[in-house]
Scaffold this motif. Structure first.
Motif, short mmCIF file in Angstrom:
data_model
loop_
_atom_site.label_atom_id
_atom_site.label_comp_id
_atom_site.label_asym_id
_atom_site.label_seq_id
_atom_site.Cartn_x
_atom_site.Cartn_y
_atom_site.Cartn_z
N ALA A 207 0.85 -1.19 0.00
CA ALA A 207 0.00 0.00 0.00
C ALA A 207 0.88 1.24 0.00
O ALA A 207 1.63 1.48 0.95
CB ALA A 207 -0.91 -0.01 1.23
N GLY A 208 0.80 2.02 -1.05
CA GLY A 208 1.60 3.24 -1.15
C GLY A 208 0.95 4.40 -0.43
O GLY A 208 -0.27 4.58 -0.49
N ALA A 209 1.75 5.20 0.25
CA ALA A 209 1.24 6.39 0.95
C ALA A 209 1.04 7.51 -0.06
O ALA A 209 1.85 7.70 -0.97
CB ALA A 209 2.22 6.83 2.03
N PRO A 210 -0.06 8.27 0.08
CA PRO A 210 -0.37 9.29 -0.93
C PRO A 210 0.69 10.36 -1.12
O PRO A 210 0.84 10.90 -2.21
CB PRO A 210 -1.70 9.89 -0.43
CG PRO A 210 -1.80 9.50 1.01
CD PRO A 210 -1.08 8.21 1.14
N ALA A 211 1.44 10.68 -0.07
CA ALA A 211 2.40 11.79 -0.16
C ALA A 211 3.76 11.36 -0.67
O ALA A 211 4.65 12.20 -0.86
CB ALA A 211 2.54 12.46 1.20
N GLN A 212 3.97 10.06 -0.91
CA GLN A 212 5.29 9.57 -1.32
C GLN A 212 5.30 9.23 -2.81
O GLN A 212 4.34 8.68 -3.33
CB GLN A 212 5.68 8.35 -0.49
CG GLN A 212 5.76 8.60 1.00
CD GLN A 212 6.77 9.67 1.38
OE1 GLN A 212 7.69 9.95 0.62
NE2 GLN A 212 6.59 10.26 2.55
N PRO A 213 6.40 9.50 -3.49
CA PRO A 213 6.48 9.24 -4.94
C PRO A 213 6.65 7.75 -5.25
O PRO A 213 7.19 7.00 -4.44
CB PRO A 213 7.72 10.03 -5.36
CG PRO A 213 8.58 10.04 -4.14
CD PRO A 213 7.63 10.13 -2.97
N ASP A 214 6.23 7.35 -6.45
CA ASP A 214 6.40 5.97 -6.88
C ASP A 214 7.87 5.55 -6.84
O ASP A 214 8.19 4.40 -6.54
CB ASP A 214 5.89 5.80 -8.31
CG ASP A 214 4.37 5.75 -8.38
OD1 ASP A 214 3.72 5.71 -7.31
OD2 ASP A 214 3.83 5.76 -9.51
N SER A 215 8.75 6.50 -7.13
CA SER A 215 10.18 6.17 -7.21
C SER A 215 10.72 5.61 -5.90
O SER A 215 11.61 4.75 -5.89
CB SER A 215 10.99 7.40 -7.61
OG SER A 215 10.77 8.47 -6.69
N LEU A 216 10.19 6.08 -4.76
CA LEU A 216 10.64 5.57 -3.46
C LEU A 216 10.33 4.08 -3.35
O LEU A 216 11.19 3.29 -2.94
CB LEU A 216 9.94 6.34 -2.34
CG LEU A 216 10.15 5.79 -0.91
CD1 LEU A 216 11.62 5.86 -0.52
CD2 LEU A 216 9.30 6.58 0.10
N TYR A 217 9.13 3.69 -3.74
CA TYR A 217 8.73 2.29 -3.64
C TYR A 217 9.42 1.44 -4.70
O TYR A 217 9.86 0.32 -4.43
CB TYR A 217 7.21 2.17 -3.79
CG TYR A 217 6.44 2.84 -2.69
CD1 TYR A 217 6.24 2.22 -1.46
CD2 TYR A 217 5.93 4.13 -2.86
CE1 TYR A 217 5.55 2.85 -0.44
CE2 TYR A 217 5.24 4.77 -1.84
CZ TYR A 217 5.06 4.12 -0.63
OH TYR A 217 4.38 4.74 0.38
N GLU A 218 9.51 1.97 -5.90
CA GLU A 218 10.10 1.19 -7.01
C GLU A 218 11.53 0.81 -6.71
O GLU A 218 11.98 -0.30 -7.06
CB GLU A 218 9.99 1.99 -8.31
CG GLU A 218 8.55 2.06 -8.82
CD GLU A 218 8.34 3.14 -9.88
OE1 GLU A 218 9.32 3.87 -10.17
OE2 GLU A 218 7.22 3.25 -10.40
N SER A 219 12.27 1.67 -6.03
CA SER A 219 13.66 1.36 -5.70
C SER A 219 13.75 0.22 -4.68
O SER A 219 14.76 -0.50 -4.63
CB SER A 219 14.36 2.61 -5.14
OG SER A 219 13.79 2.99 -3.89
N LEU A 220 12.71 0.04 -3.88
CA LEU A 220 12.71 -0.98 -2.84
C LEU A 220 12.11 -2.31 -3.29
O LEU A 220 12.50 -3.37 -2.82
CB LEU A 220 11.95 -0.47 -1.61
CG LEU A 220 12.55 0.76 -0.90
CD1 LEU A 220 11.57 1.32 0.12
CD2 LEU A 220 13.86 0.40 -0.22
N ILE A 221 11.15 -2.26 -4.22
CA ILE A 221 10.43 -3.49 -4.61
C ILE A 221 10.92 -4.10 -5.92
O ILE A 221 10.45 -5.16 -6.32
CB ILE A 221 8.90 -3.23 -4.70
CG1 ILE A 221 8.58 -2.31 -5.89
CG2 ILE A 221 8.36 -2.64 -3.41
CD1 ILE A 221 7.09 -2.12 -6.14
N LYS A 222 11.88 -3.46 -6.56
CA LYS A 222 12.27 -3.88 -7.91
C LYS A 222 12.72 -5.34 -8.01
O LYS A 222 12.61 -5.95 -9.07
CB LYS A 222 13.33 -2.95 -8.49
CG LYS A 222 14.62 -2.85 -7.71
CD LYS A 222 15.58 -1.88 -8.40
CE LYS A 222 16.85 -1.60 -7.71
NZ LYS A 222 17.32 -2.40 -6.62
#
Length: 369
Positions: free
Chosen positions: A220-235
């Protein structure tokens, strides 16, 4: 009437937006200026600063950003003076809002506080600030009512706003199809809303989720955080990132790993068996454990006054422990016990309608003073 709202995080943005909508229904010509987020803006408030620029969690992090925090406080005071609101409504966010309350009351403004600072957990000396500088305190947890009454402070228990948010949420029966999810059970990962939480917590969640190959894993992505933050962690993992639809995700999930905070209560109220986790900087943790005086970290356990959902905090939060505790929640007997506890939780929180009760009381007080 002119209202000035101050919220410093995602949950406060949600709850404040509900109150703003209720106030607009009853006083359509009212104006709203706020520190908050997208939901408050959608409700009709002019946003001065977004909470994504305000959220610092943990003692070490606050110290590292003290210059920014103090600058924001100065900006806020100046903006309030220029705006001259009829009422200032503070939403949680105690480190910032208690400073504003103390200053604002001395300037002659009416100060209302919604969602009490967790003074029952730590820094009980701050109770005196509430007593002297807040015109009315609105609390949302049953045990807060007795706590403040023992301190001789007049409080209004309005119920928990999450009951409103969940009851009013537009549930999507086509959630799986629209998000290309199949019929396998879903393991939901809720790593928090702040950047530092996500970078500390999500990697451990992802490694634990590798043991659940028969599940679909959704972050679940937080609304205030960019996709890039998650993509770097889940890649490097077979997981999905879902934005802005956490309630429907939980409604369709079989298990959840949830970062301590409001989301633990949301998960329980929707009915998903969960493991609560948290990991901050070592300095923040060492300071915190010496001054925080509560038996549990999860709101679920605090309200129930017992250990209902497992808590894995700091050094206990490991891949092995999270995997083990999530596996336990697959047991039908444990799931049945969890559901009984969740029903007890709903009963303790009472009825929906917190935002409406608060808006009506606030307007009544403003019109009679």
């Amino acid at each position: 009437m002119r209202f000035y709202f101050i919220s410093g995080e995602a949950s406060g943005d949600l709850h404040a937006s509900k109150v703003i909508r209720e106030l607009k229904l009853r006083a359509p010509k009212s104006e709203f200026r706020a520190w908050g987020g997208d939901l408050m803006e959608e409700a009709g408030a002019t946003i001065v600063k977004h909470y994504r620029d305000l959220a610092f969690m943990g003692f070490a992090e606050v110290l590292a950003n003290i210059g920014t925090i103090m600058r924001n406080i100065r900006i806020c005071k100046s903006d309030i003076q220029n705006y001259q609101p009829d009422a200032i409504v503070l939403i949680d966010y105690p480190g910032f809002n208690l400073r504003i309350a103390k200053w604002a009351k001395k300037q002659g403004f009416k100060v209302y506080y919604y969602i009490s600072p967790q003074l029952w957990a730590w820094k009980k000396g701050r109770v005196e600030i509430i007593r002297q500088f807040v015109d009315q305190l609105y609390v949302i947890l049953p045990f807060e009512l007795s706590f403040y009454k023992k301190e001789g402070i007049d409080v209004n228990y309005v119920g928990h706003p999450l009951l409103d948010a969940i009851q009013e949420h537009p549930w999507n029966i086509f959630f799986r199809e629209q998000n290309q999810l199949d019929e396998r059970p879903i393991l939901a990962l809720l790593p928090g809303s702040r950047k530092q939480e996500i970078t500390n917590i999500l990697p451990i969640m992802l490694k634990a989720a590798e043991s659940f190959s028969n599940y679909q894993v959704v972050v679940a992505g937080a609304p205030a955080q960019p996709d890039s933050l998650y993509e770097s962690l889940i890649k490097d993992y077979k997981v999905r990132l879902l934005r802005n639809d956490t309630y429907n995700l939980l409604k369709n999930s079989h298990l959840a790993a949830v970062t301590s905070g409001t989301a633990t209560l949301e998960t329980a109220l929707i009915g998903v068996p969960e493991v609560v986790v948290y990991k901050g900087s070592r300095l923040s943790y060492e300071i915190g454990k010496r001054i925080v005086d509560i038996p549990f970290i999860s709101l679920v356990n605090l309200i129930l006054e017992k250990l209902s959902v497992t808590e894995l905090i700091q050094t206990q939060f490991t891949v092995q422990n999270l995997t083990l505790e999530l596996k336990k929640l697959e047991n039908p007997d444990i799931r049945e016990r969890v559901e009984r506890d969740y029903q007890e939780l709903r009963d303790k929180l009472g009825n929906a309608g917190a935002s409406k009760v608060l808006a009506e009381d606030l307007l009544k007080r403003m019109l009679t003073h």
